[in-house]
Scaffold this motif. Structure first.
Motif, PDB file in Angstrom:
ATOM      1  N   GLY A 121      20.005   0.512  12.937  1.00  0.00           N
ATOM      2  CA  GLY A 121      19.214   1.728  13.142  1.00  0.00           C
ATOM      3  C   GLY A 121      20.030   2.969  12.837  1.00  0.00           C
ATOM      4  O   GLY A 121      19.541   3.930  12.235  1.00  0.00           O
ATOM      5  N   ARG A 124      13.291  -3.649   7.194  1.00  0.00           N
ATOM      6  CA  ARG A 124      13.611  -4.285   8.478  1.00  0.00           C
ATOM      7  C   ARG A 124      12.719  -5.487   8.712  1.00  0.00           C
ATOM      8  O   ARG A 124      13.158  -6.496   9.277  1.00  0.00           O
ATOM      9  CB  ARG A 124      13.453  -3.288   9.631  1.00  0.00           C
ATOM     10  CG  ARG A 124      14.637  -2.373   9.779  1.00  0.00           C
ATOM     11  CD  ARG A 124      14.788  -2.010  11.261  1.00  0.00           C
ATOM     12  NE  ARG A 124      15.797  -1.006  11.465  1.00  0.00           N
ATOM     13  CZ  ARG A 124      16.147  -0.525  12.656  1.00  0.00           C
ATOM     14  NH1 ARG A 124      15.542  -0.954  13.743  1.00  0.00           N
ATOM     15  NH2 ARG A 124      17.079   0.376  12.785  1.00  0.00           N
ATOM     16  N   ALA A 125      11.450  -5.376   8.306  1.00  0.00           N
ATOM     17  CA  ALA A 125      10.547  -6.519   8.449  1.00  0.00           C
ATOM     18  C   ALA A 125      11.058  -7.688   7.608  1.00  0.00           C
ATOM     19  O   ALA A 125      11.006  -8.848   8.034  1.00  0.00           O
ATOM     20  CB  ALA A 125       9.132  -6.131   8.038  1.00  0.00           C
ATOM     21  N   GLU A 184       6.310   1.175  -1.898  1.00  0.00           N
ATOM     22  CA  GLU A 184       7.746   1.355  -1.691  1.00  0.00           C
ATOM     23  C   GLU A 184       8.456   0.022  -1.859  1.00  0.00           C
ATOM     24  O   GLU A 184       7.862  -1.039  -1.647  1.00  0.00           O
ATOM     25  CB  GLU A 184       8.017   1.908  -0.279  1.00  0.00           C
ATOM     26  CG  GLU A 184       7.608   3.371  -0.156  1.00  0.00           C
ATOM     27  CD  GLU A 184       7.618   3.876   1.286  1.00  0.00           C
ATOM     28  OE1 GLU A 184       7.888   3.088   2.208  1.00  0.00           O
ATOM     29  OE2 GLU A 184       7.332   5.073   1.476  1.00  0.00           O
ATOM     30  N   LEU A 223       3.518 -15.344   1.427  1.00  0.00           N
ATOM     31  CA  LEU A 223       3.747 -14.212   2.308  1.00  0.00           C
ATOM     32  C   LEU A 223       4.303 -13.022   1.532  1.00  0.00           C
ATOM     33  O   LEU A 223       5.283 -13.161   0.801  1.00  0.00           O
ATOM     34  CB  LEU A 223       4.769 -14.657   3.358  1.00  0.00           C
ATOM     35  CG  LEU A 223       4.594 -14.193   4.782  1.00  0.00           C
ATOM     36  CD1 LEU A 223       3.224 -14.556   5.303  1.00  0.00           C
ATOM     37  CD2 LEU A 223       5.661 -14.827   5.650  1.00  0.00           C
ATOM     38  N   GLU A 233      14.189 -15.176  10.939  1.00  0.00           N
ATOM     39  CA  GLU A 233      13.320 -16.133  11.627  1.00  0.00           C
ATOM     40  C   GLU A 233      12.991 -17.349  10.761  1.00  0.00           C
ATOM     41  O   GLU A 233      12.902 -18.469  11.258  1.00  0.00           O
ATOM     42  CB  GLU A 233      12.026 -15.434  12.062  1.00  0.00           C
ATOM     43  CG  GLU A 233      12.299 -14.409  13.149  1.00  0.00           C
ATOM     44  CD  GLU A 233      11.052 -13.693  13.633  1.00  0.00           C
ATOM     45  OE1 GLU A 233       9.952 -13.934  13.102  1.00  0.00           O
ATOM     46  OE2 GLU A 233      11.190 -12.870  14.557  1.00  0.00           O
ATOM     47  N   ALA A 234      12.802 -17.107   9.461  1.00  0.00           N
ATOM     48  CA  ALA A 234      12.386 -18.211   8.592  1.00  0.00           C
ATOM     49  C   ALA A 234      13.584 -19.027   8.113  1.00  0.00           C
ATOM     50  O   ALA A 234      13.437 -20.207   7.787  1.00  0.00           O
ATOM     51  CB  ALA A 234      11.593 -17.665   7.401  1.00  0.00           C
ATOM     52  N   ILE A 254       6.031  -9.461   2.166  1.00  0.00           N
ATOM     53  CA  ILE A 254       6.648  -8.770   3.292  1.00  0.00           C
ATOM     54  C   ILE A 254       7.184  -7.427   2.839  1.00  0.00           C
ATOM     55  O   ILE A 254       8.019  -7.335   1.929  1.00  0.00           O
ATOM     56  CB  ILE A 254       7.763  -9.628   3.916  1.00  0.00           C
ATOM     57  CG1 ILE A 254       7.185 -10.993   4.249  1.00  0.00           C
ATOM     58  CG2 ILE A 254       8.328  -8.979   5.172  1.00  0.00           C
ATOM     59  CD1 ILE A 254       8.181 -12.088   4.182  1.00  0.00           C
ATOM     60  N   CYS A 255       6.683  -6.363   3.471  1.00  0.00           N
ATOM     61  CA  CYS A 255       7.032  -4.997   3.117  1.00  0.00           C
ATOM     62  C   CYS A 255       7.842  -4.378   4.247  1.00  0.00           C
ATOM     63  O   CYS A 255       7.590  -4.679   5.412  1.00  0.00           O
ATOM     64  CB  CYS A 255       5.771  -4.152   2.932  1.00  0.00           C
ATOM     65  SG  CYS A 255       4.579  -4.908   1.816  1.00  0.00           S
ATOM     66  N   ASP A 256       8.757  -3.494   3.906  1.00  0.00           N
ATOM     67  CA  ASP A 256       9.597  -2.777   4.869  1.00  0.00           C
ATOM     68  C   ASP A 256      10.888  -3.582   5.048  1.00  0.00           C
ATOM     69  O   ASP A 256      10.856  -4.762   5.403  1.00  0.00           O
ATOM     70  CB  ASP A 256       8.891  -2.578   6.223  1.00  0.00           C
ATOM     71  CG  ASP A 256       9.762  -1.838   7.229  1.00  0.00           C
ATOM     72  OD1 ASP A 256       9.732  -0.603   7.256  1.00  0.00           O
ATOM     73  OD2 ASP A 256      10.516  -2.507   7.965  1.00  0.00           O
ATOM     74  N   ARG A 296      21.706  -4.469  15.911  1.00  0.00           N
ATOM     75  CA  ARG A 296      20.498  -3.686  15.627  1.00  0.00           C
ATOM     76  C   ARG A 296      20.709  -2.203  15.865  1.00  0.00           C
ATOM     77  O   ARG A 296      20.120  -1.363  15.180  1.00  0.00           O
ATOM     78  CB  ARG A 296      19.346  -4.194  16.493  1.00  0.00           C
ATOM     79  CG  ARG A 296      18.832  -5.534  16.023  1.00  0.00           C
ATOM     80  CD  ARG A 296      17.838  -6.091  17.026  1.00  0.00           C
ATOM     81  NE  ARG A 296      17.175  -7.275  16.506  1.00  0.00           N
ATOM     82  CZ  ARG A 296      16.867  -8.340  17.239  1.00  0.00           C
ATOM     83  NH1 ARG A 296      17.177  -8.352  18.536  1.00  0.00           N
ATOM     84  NH2 ARG A 296      16.268  -9.362  16.697  1.00  0.00           N
ATOM     85  N   HIS A 349       0.827  -1.206   0.000  1.00  0.00           N
ATOM     86  CA  HIS A 349       0.000   0.000   0.000  1.00  0.00           C
ATOM     87  C   HIS A 349       0.865   1.261   0.000  1.00  0.00           C
ATOM     88  O   HIS A 349       0.461   2.310  -0.500  1.00  0.00           O
ATOM     89  CB  HIS A 349      -0.914  -0.023   1.224  1.00  0.00           C
ATOM     90  CG  HIS A 349      -1.897   1.099   1.255  1.00  0.00           C
ATOM     91  ND1 HIS A 349      -3.004   1.144   0.434  1.00  0.00           N
ATOM     92  CD2 HIS A 349      -1.927   2.242   1.979  1.00  0.00           C
ATOM     93  CE1 HIS A 349      -3.682   2.261   0.663  1.00  0.00           C
ATOM     94  NE2 HIS A 349      -3.049   2.945   1.601  1.00  0.00           N
ATOM     95  N   ALA A 350       2.080   1.163   0.548  1.00  0.00           N
ATOM     96  CA  ALA A 350       2.983   2.314   0.555  1.00  0.00           C
ATOM     97  C   ALA A 350       3.674   2.491  -0.795  1.00  0.00           C
ATOM     98  O   ALA A 350       4.329   3.503  -1.023  1.00  0.00           O
ATOM     99  CB  ALA A 350       4.031   2.140   1.656  1.00  0.00           C
ATOM    100  N   ASP A 366      14.122  -9.202   9.335  1.00  0.00           N
ATOM    101  CA  ASP A 366      13.711 -10.003  10.494  1.00  0.00           C
ATOM    102  C   ASP A 366      13.065 -11.308  10.050  1.00  0.00           C
ATOM    103  O   ASP A 366      13.273 -12.355  10.665  1.00  0.00           O
ATOM    104  CB  ASP A 366      12.727  -9.200  11.359  1.00  0.00           C
ATOM    105  CG  ASP A 366      13.425  -8.119  12.174  1.00  0.00           C
ATOM    106  OD1 ASP A 366      14.629  -8.265  12.442  1.00  0.00           O
ATOM    107  OD2 ASP A 366      12.772  -7.133  12.545  1.00  0.00           O
ATOM    108  N   HIS A 367      12.255 -11.226   8.991  1.00  0.00           N
ATOM    109  CA  HIS A 367      11.635 -12.452   8.473  1.00  0.00           C
ATOM    110  C   HIS A 367      12.704 -13.447   8.023  1.00  0.00           C
ATOM    111  O   HIS A 367      12.627 -14.640   8.333  1.00  0.00           O
ATOM    112  CB  HIS A 367      10.705 -12.120   7.299  1.00  0.00           C
ATOM    113  CG  HIS A 367      10.243 -13.342   6.561  1.00  0.00           C
ATOM    114  ND1 HIS A 367       9.257 -14.173   7.046  1.00  0.00           N
ATOM    115  CD2 HIS A 367      10.651 -13.892   5.390  1.00  0.00           C
ATOM    116  CE1 HIS A 367       9.076 -15.177   6.204  1.00  0.00           C
ATOM    117  NE2 HIS A 367       9.912 -15.033   5.191  1.00  0.00           N
TER     118      HIS A 367
END
Lengths: 221, 221
Positions: A95, A64-65, A49, A58, A72-73, A60-62, A91, A46-47, A68-69
């Motif tokens: 940042g 950092r998300a 970007e 799945l 984890e995956a 996945i947007c962003d 981290r 929706h952004a 992180d995915h």
């Protein structure tokens, strides 16, 4: 197979391209000009970007998300480190570069010089570019300071902090905007990461609007 | 006991204050004016920015690093969700508010109106403030859209996405800059989170430079 929607000179997309390769994962790359807000990217995010990663069902947007995915995956190769302390340090530096460096340097140099041209909006603000050129020196000094104490930026192992920092520096280096010669330890760190196989595709990126600086793909810059 | 170095009206600090309480954790609060670059904060964080969390021997800088640390070190109450899909959605929205909303709204309204006054640098840029006031409407429409489909912003459970969004909206609400009345579902969402015990300390915050808008601590605004 995963698919990564990206722009070749977007630092956040580059971070994920590096992370995928360093983790031994592969993804089909889909090149996007997100500012046109057209095609699949608008439906996916929706952004509107980049980067956007599609991993089976799945979306996945962003960046950092996405990072992180991937941790984890696909935990086999961790880019954060194992201890709570190491992960916090990685981290913190992610940042630092994605927020502070981006605001103080990337936005002011890359944003003004290239993004405005690509988006065909306005003209570069020379005051902003001067500020960016001054600010990058403080950040190079900080990278030098870190690298004089450690083998990589966040510690003795390559981490997402290195990939994040290198992603930002690399788009500025494409523009010839990084005064490496005044910051020898920072240059040594960048030469080390630039020589990794994961970096090679980034060095081959070219965009029509602008050729890269002469030393951009030179490993002995 | 943990210690959180924060500024009462910093949205990133507020996110962590909310996260601590929602996770049932407590921390001693140390109020900081980070732009003065003086005292302990400079030693703790080379960026001299808040929030900084001190958890025993560990000093954690950057609000996302702190949130991730709290998830990993205190996993009993997760604010990200359990499935990979839910975690990606929570993180997408955290990125939305911490990056996109911050750039398009918080920086332009809160940054111009209040931060410049606190830092005693320059005068508010009226063009930026007009842009922020226009942009916030699109974000309120998006919050309304999400909340009409879900019990909370990222799904059916309260998550870090709600805390992140509420932290940003709350500092703008202190300034009276949120046109809630035009966005009823967004207002309903904010009323719900504003009524939680974790939110109460934020509603009691006052800074010397500026009194809050009349409805700031009213739960039936």
């Amino acid at each position: 197979m995963m698919r990564l929607h990206h722009h070749p000179l977007c630092p956040f997309s580059r971070k994920i391209r590096l992370a995928l390769r360093e983790k031994g994962l592969s993804a089909e790359l889909v090149e996007v000009e997100p500012w046109k807000r057209e095609g699949e990217i608008v439906e996916l995010n929706h952004a509107a970007e980049v980067p956007v990663l599609v991993d089976e069902d799945l979306v996945i947007c962003d960046s950092r998300a996405i990072a992180d995915h991937l941790e984890e995956a696909y935990p086999d190769t961790s880019l954060l480190g194992s201890s709570l302390e190491q992960r916090a340090e990685t981290r913190r530096l992610c940042g630092w570069f994605d927020v502070k460096f981006c605001r103080e340097v990337t936005d002011l140099l890359f944003g003004e010089k290239l993004l405005k041209r690509l988006r065909r909006v306005g003209t570069p603000n020379s005051e902003a570019m001067r500020a960016g050129s001054a600010n990058i020196r403080g950040h190079l000094a900080y990278v030098s300071h870190l690298y004089q104490q450690r083998r990589w930026l966040a510690g003795d192992d390559l981490s997402l902090a290195d990939l994040t920092a290198a992603a930002h520096f690399s788009v500025l280096d494409y523009l010839g905007d990084v005064p490496w010669k005044d910051f020898a330890p920072a240059r040594d760190w960048y030469a080390k990461i630039k020589s990794r196989p994961s970096f090679r595709p980034l060095l081959m990126d070219r965009i029509v609007a602008l050729r890269p600086a002469a030393h951009y793909d030179d490993l002995d810059f």
